[in-house]
Design a protein around this motif. Structure first.
Motif, PDB file in Angstrom:
ATOM      1  N   GLY A  43       0.826  -1.212   0.000  1.00 42.32           N
ATOM      2  CA  GLY A  43       0.000   0.000   0.000  1.00 42.32           C
ATOM      3  C   GLY A  43       0.854   1.254   0.000  1.00 42.32           C
TER       4      GLY A  43
ATOM      5  N   THR B 213       8.673  -8.755   6.229  1.00 41.13           N
ATOM      6  CA  THR B 213       9.277  -9.341   5.020  1.00 41.13           C
ATOM      7  C   THR B 213      10.384  -8.416   4.525  1.00 41.13           C
ATOM      8  OG1 THR B 213       7.578  -8.322   3.636  1.00 41.13           O
ATOM      9  CG2 THR B 213       7.213 -10.598   4.308  1.00 41.13           C
TER      10      THR B 213
ATOM     11  N   GLY C 293      -1.170  -6.139   1.225  1.00 43.74           N
ATOM     12  CA  GLY C 293      -2.267  -6.285   0.275  1.00 43.74           C
ATOM     13  C   GLY C 293      -2.365  -7.760  -0.088  1.00 43.74           C
TER      14      GLY C 293
ATOM     15  N   GLY D 298      -0.924  -9.383  -2.209  1.00 41.92           N
ATOM     16  CA  GLY D 298       0.341  -9.954  -2.672  1.00 41.92           C
ATOM     17  C   GLY D 298       0.985 -10.909  -1.680  1.00 41.92           C
TER      18      GLY D 298
ATOM     19  N   GLU E  83       1.834 -15.098  -1.863  1.00 41.36           N
ATOM     20  CA  GLU E  83       3.136 -15.726  -1.608  1.00 41.36           C
ATOM     21  C   GLU E  83       3.015 -16.836  -0.570  1.00 41.36           C
ATOM     22  OE1 GLU E  83       6.309 -13.035  -0.730  1.00 41.36           O
ATOM     23  OE2 GLU E  83       6.237 -12.088  -2.708  1.00 41.36           O
TER      24      GLU E  83
ATOM     25  N   SER F 219      -2.791  -1.804  -1.182  1.00 40.22           N
ATOM     26  CA  SER F 219      -3.679  -1.038  -2.071  1.00 40.22           C
ATOM     27  C   SER F 219      -4.842  -1.914  -2.511  1.00 40.22           C
ATOM     28  CB  SER F 219      -2.936  -0.536  -3.313  1.00 40.22           C
ATOM     29  OG  SER F 219      -1.566  -0.613  -3.186  1.00 40.22           O
TER      30      SER F 219
ATOM     31  N   ARG G 257       1.849   4.710  -6.695  1.00 41.63           N
ATOM     32  CA  ARG G 257       1.417   3.993  -5.491  1.00 41.63           C
ATOM     33  C   ARG G 257       0.887   4.926  -4.415  1.00 41.63           C
ATOM     34  NH1 ARG G 257       2.959  -1.384  -5.555  1.00 41.63           N
ATOM     35  NH2 ARG G 257       2.215  -1.684  -3.450  1.00 41.63           N
TER      36      ARG G 257
ATOM     37  N   GLU H  76      -0.444  -9.600  -8.866  1.00 41.30           N
ATOM     38  CA  GLU H  76       1.002  -9.633  -9.079  1.00 41.30           C
ATOM     39  C   GLU H  76       1.301  -9.841 -10.562  1.00 41.30           C
ATOM     40  OE1 GLU H  76       3.404  -9.479  -6.319  1.00 41.30           O
ATOM     41  OE2 GLU H  76       1.531  -8.692  -5.502  1.00 41.30           O
TER      42      GLU H  76
HETATM   43  P1  ADP Z   1      -0.196  -3.796  -2.557  1.00 39.41           P
HETATM   44  O1  ADP Z   1      -1.638  -4.163  -2.374  1.00 39.41           O
HETATM   45  O2  ADP Z   1       0.026  -2.361  -2.204  1.00 39.41           O
HETATM   46  O3  ADP Z   1       0.328  -4.146  -3.909  1.00 39.41           O
HETATM   47  P2  ADP Z   1       1.042  -6.149  -1.435  1.00 39.41           P
HETATM   48  O4  ADP Z   1       1.119  -6.538  -0.020  1.00 39.41           O
HETATM   49  O5  ADP Z   1       0.115  -6.877  -2.307  1.00 39.41           O
HETATM   50  O6  ADP Z   1       0.685  -4.609  -1.505  1.00 39.41           O
HETATM   51  O7  ADP Z   1       2.538  -6.319  -1.946  1.00 39.41           O
HETATM   52  C1  ADP Z   1       3.134  -5.772  -3.055  1.00 39.41           C
HETATM   53  C2  ADP Z   1       4.477  -6.479  -3.308  1.00 39.41           C
HETATM   54  O8  ADP Z   1       5.427  -6.259  -2.280  1.00 39.41           O
HETATM   55  C3  ADP Z   1       4.405  -7.991  -3.408  1.00 39.41           C
HETATM   56  O9  ADP Z   1       4.843  -8.345  -4.705  1.00 39.41           O
HETATM   57  C4  ADP Z   1       5.429  -8.507  -2.398  1.00 39.41           C
HETATM   58  O10 ADP Z   1       6.159  -9.608  -2.891  1.00 39.41           O
HETATM   59  C5  ADP Z   1       6.340  -7.353  -2.264  1.00 39.41           C
HETATM   60  N1  ADP Z   1       7.156  -7.306  -1.042  1.00 39.41           N
HETATM   61  C6  ADP Z   1       6.988  -7.948   0.141  1.00 39.41           C
HETATM   62  N2  ADP Z   1       7.929  -7.582   1.044  1.00 39.41           N
HETATM   63  C7  ADP Z   1       8.713  -6.685   0.412  1.00 39.41           C
HETATM   64  C8  ADP Z   1       9.871  -5.921   0.787  1.00 39.41           C
HETATM   65  N3  ADP Z   1      10.389  -6.002   2.017  1.00 39.41           N
HETATM   66  N4  ADP Z   1      10.396  -5.084  -0.132  1.00 39.41           N
HETATM   67  C9  ADP Z   1       9.875  -4.981  -1.372  1.00 39.41           C
HETATM   68  N5  ADP Z   1       8.790  -5.677  -1.799  1.00 39.41           N
HETATM   69  C10 ADP Z   1       8.220  -6.503  -0.925  1.00 39.41           C
END
Ligand code: ADP
Ligand code: MG
Length: 369
Positions: A23, A51, A77, A79, A83, A110, A173, A348
């Motif tokens: 987000g 993460t 989100g 994502g 995983e 988001s 974003r 993704e």
């Molecule tokens: P959004 O809904 O904003 O897209 P998500 O939680 O779905 O948020 O995640 C977006 C991306 O962030 C995913 O592809 C995930 O693999 C990635 N991600 C997770 N941890 C990290 C990190 N520490 N740094 C960069 N990307 C990350």
């Protein structure tokens, strides 16, 4: 496999994963302010981990001690749950791991489709409260094959205007969820067409029959102990289920419906009803019926019709519009004609190349209110 159904569980042991990148980048703060106090008051045992890179949650879920936790809670989100399901599915006992460990989402990204569908909110505190009182629920998962790879998807697969609006707006974003709407409108004005070959293993192709299927399903009293999928799961092969329709590299089965795709505007397959706030894009979808709902819309419909479709989504008129094709299906294959573009799996980005999807009834587990 020990499965606990029926009553909501006390003093849950939670593995909490925080995506610092999800987000607007505020997941850690949202968790600390709105979720942690509620989990503490409910005497949950919480183990928090942030993460560190893309794909980290796959590794964590692949190696996690499944006997030490009752659920994996993602602060992100959609994502991160994507995983986590894939990490669980990669274990040698993938089926058992997916049946045993529920995956849930606290809405910090988001796109928070999973929370909208399972917990009915986008408030982190309301979702936390719903989570401590929640029940385990089976969730269909979809196998996606591309070349020689296989991944799991729990929410959606898209190609065309929606994939473009989701993935082509990463540079904005800061807008939060607004970036999807903004991206969609910009593309709508250009009236883009996304040519492809499409074949679908259709189960129900008639909108009226889809409605009947939905009504009879939701009117059933759900008895998890009598759930045939669950009893089966442990006794079958410990890895992921066999692919009933092969992979994208095999011949398309003869009984699949070939759908004209030269003028495809929007191809969107969903496993849950709500994709984002006020967007019940798949109103007849059921997360455990073993079927995916596939919406296709021609790219040549007028802008007026497109705008009307958008406006009809929150009011529920979308489903019945003549230009909105809906099929309930077990599998499909999509082959893009162009060289570059976007394919989105659970929000993704995946390689822009042919992909085939097939659904597995109740392979995963989530928590619902
Ligand atoms: P959004 O809904 O904003 O897209 P998500 O939680 O779905 O948020 O995640 C977006 C991306 O962030 C995913 O592809 C995930 O693999 C990635 N991600 C997770 N941890 C990290 C990190 N520490 N740094 C960069 N990307 C990350
Ligand atoms: Mg379904």
């Amino acid at each position: 496999v020990e499965l606990s159904y029926g009553t909501s569980q006390r003093r849950r042991r939670l593995k909490v994963l925080i995506n610092p990148f999800g987000g607007k980048g505020t997941a850690a703060n949202l968790y600390k302010t709105y979720a942690a106090p509620i989990f503490a008051a409910a005497r949950c045992q919480v183990d928090v981990q942030t993460t560190e890179h893309r794909g980290h949650a796959i590794e964590i879920a692949e190696q996690l001690d499944l006997d030490a936790y009752d659920a994996i809670i993602c602060c992100s989100g959609d994502g991160l749950p994507y995983e986590v399901f894939n990490g669980l599915g990669r274990r040698p006992n993938g089926r058992e791991a997916l049946a045993k460990m529920p995956v849930a989402l606290l809405p910090c990204g988001s796109g928070n489709g999973m929370t909208w569908n399972c917990l009915g909110t986008e408030s982190v505190s309301v979702a936390s409260l719903a989570l401590i009182k929640s029940f385990r629920t089976p969730l269909d998962l979809v196998s996606v094959t591309q070349k020689n790879t296989r991944t799991l998807s729990f929410l959606s697969q898209s190609f065309g205007i929606v994939a473009d609006s989701d993935l082509g707006t990463d540079n904005i974003r800061w807008m939060g969820a607004q970036r999807f709407t903004y991206g969609f409108l910009v593309r709508l004005m250009q009236r883009t067409i996304y040519p492809c070959d499409l074949a679908i293993k259709v189960e129900i192709g008639d909108k009226r029959v889809i409605k009947d299927h939905y009504r009879s399903y939701v009117s059933q009293e759900y008895d998890p102990l009598a759930d045939p999928i669950r009893v089966e799961a442990a006794s079958q092969s410990p890895a992921l289920p066999e692919l009933e329709y092969g992979t994208v590299e095999d011949q398309v089965p003869k009984d699949w419906e070939v759908v004209p795709g030269e003028h495809m505007g929007n191809f969107y397959a969903g496993n849950m009803a709500i994709m984002s706030k006020d967007t019940s894009f798949f109103p007849a979808s059921l997360p455990g019926d073993g079927l995916m709902d596939i919406v296709t819309i021609d790219g040549t419909v007028s802008r007026t019709t497109s705008i009307k479709m958008m406006n009809e989504i929150p009011t529920g008129g979308f489903f019945d519009m003549a230009d909105v094709n809906i099929r309930k299906a077990k599998a499909f294959r999509l082959v893009p004609h162009e060289k570059d573009g976007y394919i989105s799996i659970d929000g993704e980005k995946v390689p822009f190349e042919a992909f085939q999807c097939e659904i597995h009834q109740g392979l995963g587990t989530t928590l619902t209110k």
